[in-house]
Design an enzyme around this catalytic site. Structure first.
Site, PDB file in Angstrom:
ATOM      1  N   ALA A  54      28.581 100.840 -79.858  1.00 21.13           N
ATOM      2  CA  ALA A  54      27.377 101.600 -80.192  1.00 21.13           C
ATOM      3  C   ALA A  54      26.447 101.663 -78.994  1.00 21.13           C
ATOM      4  CB  ALA A  54      26.661 100.960 -81.384  1.00 21.13           C
ATOM      5  N   ARG A  94      30.990  85.852 -62.098  1.00 18.32           N
ATOM      6  CA  ARG A  94      31.441  84.961 -61.028  1.00 18.32           C
ATOM      7  C   ARG A  94      31.628  83.534 -61.566  1.00 18.32           C
ATOM      8  NH1 ARG A  94      27.550  88.363 -59.034  1.00 18.32           N
ATOM      9  NH2 ARG A  94      28.204  89.732 -57.315  1.00 18.32           N
ATOM     10  N   ASN A 126      23.224 101.648 -79.490  1.00 15.69           N
ATOM     11  CA  ASN A 126      22.011 100.948 -79.910  1.00 15.69           C
ATOM     12  C   ASN A 126      22.356 100.070 -81.103  1.00 15.69           C
ATOM     13  OD1 ASN A 126      19.424 100.365 -81.235  1.00 15.69           O
ATOM     14  ND2 ASN A 126      18.542 101.897 -79.882  1.00 15.69           N
ATOM     15  N   PHE A 127      21.994  98.791 -81.037  1.00 12.79           N
ATOM     16  CA  PHE A 127      22.318  97.874 -82.126  1.00 12.79           C
ATOM     17  C   PHE A 127      21.116  97.538 -83.000  1.00 12.79           C
ATOM     18  CE2 PHE A 127      26.205  97.443 -79.814  1.00 12.79           C
ATOM     19  CZ  PHE A 127      27.139  97.143 -80.805  1.00 12.79           C
ATOM     20  N   HIS A 149      11.007 106.103 -72.998  1.00 13.56           N
ATOM     21  CA  HIS A 149      11.427 104.809 -72.463  1.00 13.56           C
ATOM     22  C   HIS A 149      10.622 104.486 -71.209  1.00 13.56           C
ATOM     23  CE1 HIS A 149      14.973 105.485 -75.048  1.00 13.56           C
ATOM     24  NE2 HIS A 149      15.089 104.169 -75.034  1.00 13.56           N
ATOM     25  N   GLY A 191      21.111 107.383 -74.655  1.00 16.65           N
ATOM     26  CA  GLY A 191      22.306 107.319 -75.492  1.00 16.65           C
ATOM     27  C   GLY A 191      21.964 107.308 -76.962  1.00 16.65           C
ATOM     28  N   LYS A 239      14.242 103.630 -66.662  1.00 18.21           N
ATOM     29  CA  LYS A 239      15.445 104.131 -67.332  1.00 18.21           C
ATOM     30  C   LYS A 239      15.836 105.466 -66.718  1.00 18.21           C
ATOM     31  CE  LYS A 239      17.456 105.004 -71.890  1.00 18.21           C
ATOM     32  NZ  LYS A 239      18.594 104.085 -71.649  1.00 18.21           N
ATOM     33  N   GLY A 255      29.583  88.958 -70.658  1.00 18.12           N
ATOM     34  CA  GLY A 255      28.406  89.497 -69.980  1.00 18.12           C
ATOM     35  C   GLY A 255      27.217  88.594 -70.215  1.00 18.12           C
ATOM     36  N   GLY A 262      23.706  88.562 -68.168  1.00 12.43           N
ATOM     37  CA  GLY A 262      22.775  89.685 -68.222  1.00 12.43           C
ATOM     38  C   GLY A 262      21.650  89.442 -69.210  1.00 12.43           C
ATOM     39  N   ARG A 263      20.710  90.372 -69.243  1.00 11.17           N
ATOM     40  CA  ARG A 263      19.550  90.234 -70.122  1.00 11.17           C
ATOM     41  C   ARG A 263      19.964  90.161 -71.590  1.00 11.17           C
ATOM     42  NH1 ARG A 263      14.964  94.504 -69.082  1.00 11.17           N
ATOM     43  NH2 ARG A 263      16.573  95.915 -69.870  1.00 11.17           N
TER      44      ARG A 263
END
Length: 239
Positions: free
Chosen positions: A117, A40, A119-120, A149, A159, A153, A12, A15-16
């Site tokens: 998780a 891709r 949230n990390f 948030h 979560g 969101k 991934g 992604g951000r």
């Protein structure tokens, strides 16, 4: 002392979170990104010294110690299967993981070390532990979780709020939830225990999204070489 870097696969990577993981891992000599996987076929095969692969080429990535996955549910299955096949650790923050995928995580944990998780943030991991301890120490008190948030969101409660609620339940509380969507708030989680004439308040505020990537990299580093099992972020804080 073993100074061999932990070899990472970033799944991934476009992604951000994937971009933050690549940027921060490059600054850490204890980590080596051996492959970055994007959806891709990449226009450029090697970027800043990191080989890039399309998701369809996942089976051809070089050896790695831990995969960090922040992708989509449909990408989750093949990277988990690859980790199981290669005996590598698995760290994932991909959202939308249903019951069947949770069962797949449980099955995979028999053979590899892994963490999934919501949230990390290492601070949130500590907060979850404090919430469980407070709930166990304050039986019968009201427990309220308020999360804030940014306006974009969509899920509510978040979560992370639900994870904190699970910690409260483990301690014997019955949490209630409230959600606020405003401005560009990165993430705030407030847990309140209320008794007669007194309250205990626990709060975590995120001011920079890099904390989530730093936390995932910390978890990956600590997970490498561990015995098979399903770990929590809080199990690896301070390790």
């Amino acid at each position: 002392m073993d100074e061999t870097p932990t070899r990472l696969l970033i799944h991934g990577a476009s992604g951000r979170m994937g971009q933050a993981l690549l940027r921060l891992a490059a600054e850490d000599p204890s980590l080596q990104v051996v492959a970055a996987v994007v959806r891709r076929p990449p226009a450029q095969r090697v970027i800043d010294g990191v080989p890039h692969f399309a998701a369809s080429e996942l089976s051809g990535v070089p050896p790695f110690d831990v995969a960090i996955d922040f992708s989509l549910p449909e990408g989750f299955d093949p990277v988990l299967a690859l980790c199981v096949a290669r005996g590598a650790g698995f760290v994932s923050g991909t959202t939308g993981i249903d019951a069947s995928r949770q069962a797949a995580l449980d099955a995979a944990a028999a053979g590899i070390p892994l963490v999934w998780a919501t949230n990390f943030s290492l601070g949130v991991a500590v907060l979850a532990e404090l919430v469980e301890r407070a709930a166990a120490s304050l039986p019968g008190w009201d427990c309220d979780i308020v999360e804030s948030h940014h306006v974009h969101k969509k899920d509510a409660p978040s979560g992370t709020a639900l994870t904190l609620g699970e910690s409260a339940v483990q301690g014997g509380a019955e949490p209630r939830y409230a959600s606020l969507r405003a401005g560009d708030i990165i993430g705030e989680h407030f847990v309140q225990f209320s008794g007669l004439g007194e309250r205990v308040e626990l709060v975590h505020r995120a001011s920079n999204r890099d904390i989530f990537a730093r936390g995932a990299l910390h978890v990956a580093r600590q997970l490498s070489g561990r015995a098979p099992g399903r770990y929590r972020v809080r199990d690896l804080v301070g390790a």
